[in-house]
Design an enzyme around this catalytic site. Structure first.
Site, PDB file in Angstrom:
ATOM      1  CG  MET A  51      -1.926  -1.175   1.145  1.00 16.57           C
ATOM      2  SD  MET A  51      -3.444  -0.864   2.055  1.00 16.57           S
ATOM      3  CE  MET A  51      -2.799  -0.616   3.696  1.00 16.57           C
ATOM      4  N   GLY A  52       2.136   1.119  -0.368  1.00 15.85           N
ATOM      5  CA  GLY A  52       3.010   2.283  -0.464  1.00 15.85           C
ATOM      6  C   GLY A  52       3.519   2.742   0.882  1.00 15.85           C
ATOM      7  CB  ALA A  53       3.787   4.796   3.266  1.00 17.52           C
ATOM      8  N   GLY A  57      11.129  -2.840   5.334  1.00 17.15           N
ATOM      9  CA  GLY A  57      10.382  -4.097   5.325  1.00 17.15           C
ATOM     10  C   GLY A  57       9.923  -4.446   3.918  1.00 17.15           C
ATOM     11  CG  HIS A  58       7.013  -2.049   2.010  1.00 11.12           C
ATOM     12  ND1 HIS A  58       6.927  -0.922   2.794  1.00 11.12           N
ATOM     13  CD2 HIS A  58       5.785  -2.626   2.080  1.00 11.12           C
ATOM     14  CE1 HIS A  58       5.708  -0.817   3.296  1.00 11.12           C
ATOM     15  NE2 HIS A  58       4.998  -1.846   2.886  1.00 11.12           N
ATOM     16  CE  LYS A 170       4.128  -4.465  11.432  1.00 13.82           C
ATOM     17  NZ  LYS A 170       2.741  -4.257  11.116  1.00 13.82           N
TER      18      LYS A 170
END
Ligand code: AMP
Length: 313
Positions: A51-53, A57-58, A170
């Site tokens: 979902m962006g931001a 972690g991404h 997560k």
């Protein structure tokens, strides 16, 4: 054709060339053409829905895809159908330019960043709903949330048709829901669960951490500490999970958390609450700190190191 967006290289989303550079697809048609191009060139594709931001972690999901030899394809879509009416859809952090730069730096090759009309061109009459795994934890607290997640992930998988999908531990209940959906619907994709990336003090990285004030950030670290204490206490069935989690929830409230929605030890696959640990288990928690909802989980097991050296659980 969607114009390329990265400042550096000009790159079309349908360009399957193996050099570096991030291409942006805004439509399903462009996404499919780009993925087909990679496939035709003999590459496998790893889809990374977000979902962006974006944070480290991404990025670890992109790195995980590269490590398995997949061309990483990220998606950025703040999916309205997984937010409740009183939840933070409107205030969810959004930073598309920053996200694209981070993805490109991480070695991501393609990002699918559709608008709402592209994802939901008309009324969505079909919903994917996974039973049982959603009965507890965040399920009853966020009615409709996992239907929204399962449906949008199913759509993204059908749109991109990747070889693998990468998801973080997560969001452990979400990961189990997606695994089960793929299994039950025989979707031809392998789901890869990736370890949680943490700040040096143990706080799980999350887009929502951006909404924590400095004082709240100092309190937030207690969550990881409380979960590791519970995991240590209940390991090997040596203590009652109910007693250990009740005491830890009291410590979190004393430390400054506004609410502990749940702090529970569950079976690692079924997510059913356990009273004694006698197999693979997770400590799972959802809390509120000011206007931020923080969730986290860790495995109950023999592995335990100092947070400084344990960036992942
Ligand atoms: P989100 O953008 O929060 O929907 O997350 C997109 C994906 O990134 C999901 O599969 C998450 O589980 C994963 N993710 C989020 N935070 C972390 C983290 N700290 N470590 C690893 N994966 C994460």
């Amino acid at each position: 054709m969607v114009p390329p967006v990265m400042a550096g290289r000009s790159k079309s989303p349908v360009d399957p060339s193996p050099d570096r550079g991030l291409a942006v697809a805004r439509t399903v048609a462009d996404l499919r053409r780009a993925v087909a191009g990679h496939r035709a060139a003999g590459r496998t594709v790893g889809l990374i829905p977000t979902m962006g931001a974006l944070h480290e972690g991404h990025v670890s999901l992109v790195t995980g895809a590269l490590a398995r030899g997949d061309v990483p394809v990220a998606t950025i879509f703040v999916n309205p159908t997984q937010f409740g009416p009183n939840e933070d859809f409107a205030t969810y952090p959004r930073d598309e330019a920053g996200d694209f730069a981070r993805l490109e730096a991480a070695g991501c090759r393609l990002v699918f960043a559709p608008d709402k009309a592209e994802m939901y061109p008309g009324p969505q009459l079909t919903t994917v709903s996974v039973a049982e795994i959603t009965d507890g934890l965040c399920g009853p607290l966020r009615p409709g949330h996992f239907d929204g997640v399962a449906t949008v992930v199913a759509k993204l998988l059908m749109m991109a048709l990747p070889d693998r999908g990468y998801f973080g531990e997560k969001d452990y209940q979400q990961l189990q829901v997606i695994r089960r959906m793929v299994r039950d619907l025989a979707m031809p994709v392998e789901i890869v669960g990736m370890p949680t990336v943490r700040e040096p003090d143990g706080l799980a990285m999350s887009s929502r951490n951006r909404t924590l004030g400095a004082a709240e950030r100092a309190v937030a670290v207690s969550l990881y500490r409380a979960m590791t204490e519970v995991a240590e206490e209940v390991r090997g069935g040596q203590a009652s999970c109910a007693a250990a989690t009740a005491a830890a929830a009291r410590r979190l409230l004393a430390a400054g958390f506004d609410a502990v929605e749940y702090l529970t030890v569950v079976d690692a696959e079924s997510l059913r609450p356990l009273d004694r640990v006698n197999g693979p288990a997770r400590v799972v928690a959802a809390t509120r700190l000011g206007r931020t909802r923080l969730i986290d989980n860790i495995a109950v097991g023999p592995q335990k190191q100092a947070p400084e050296t344990q960036r992942k659980t």
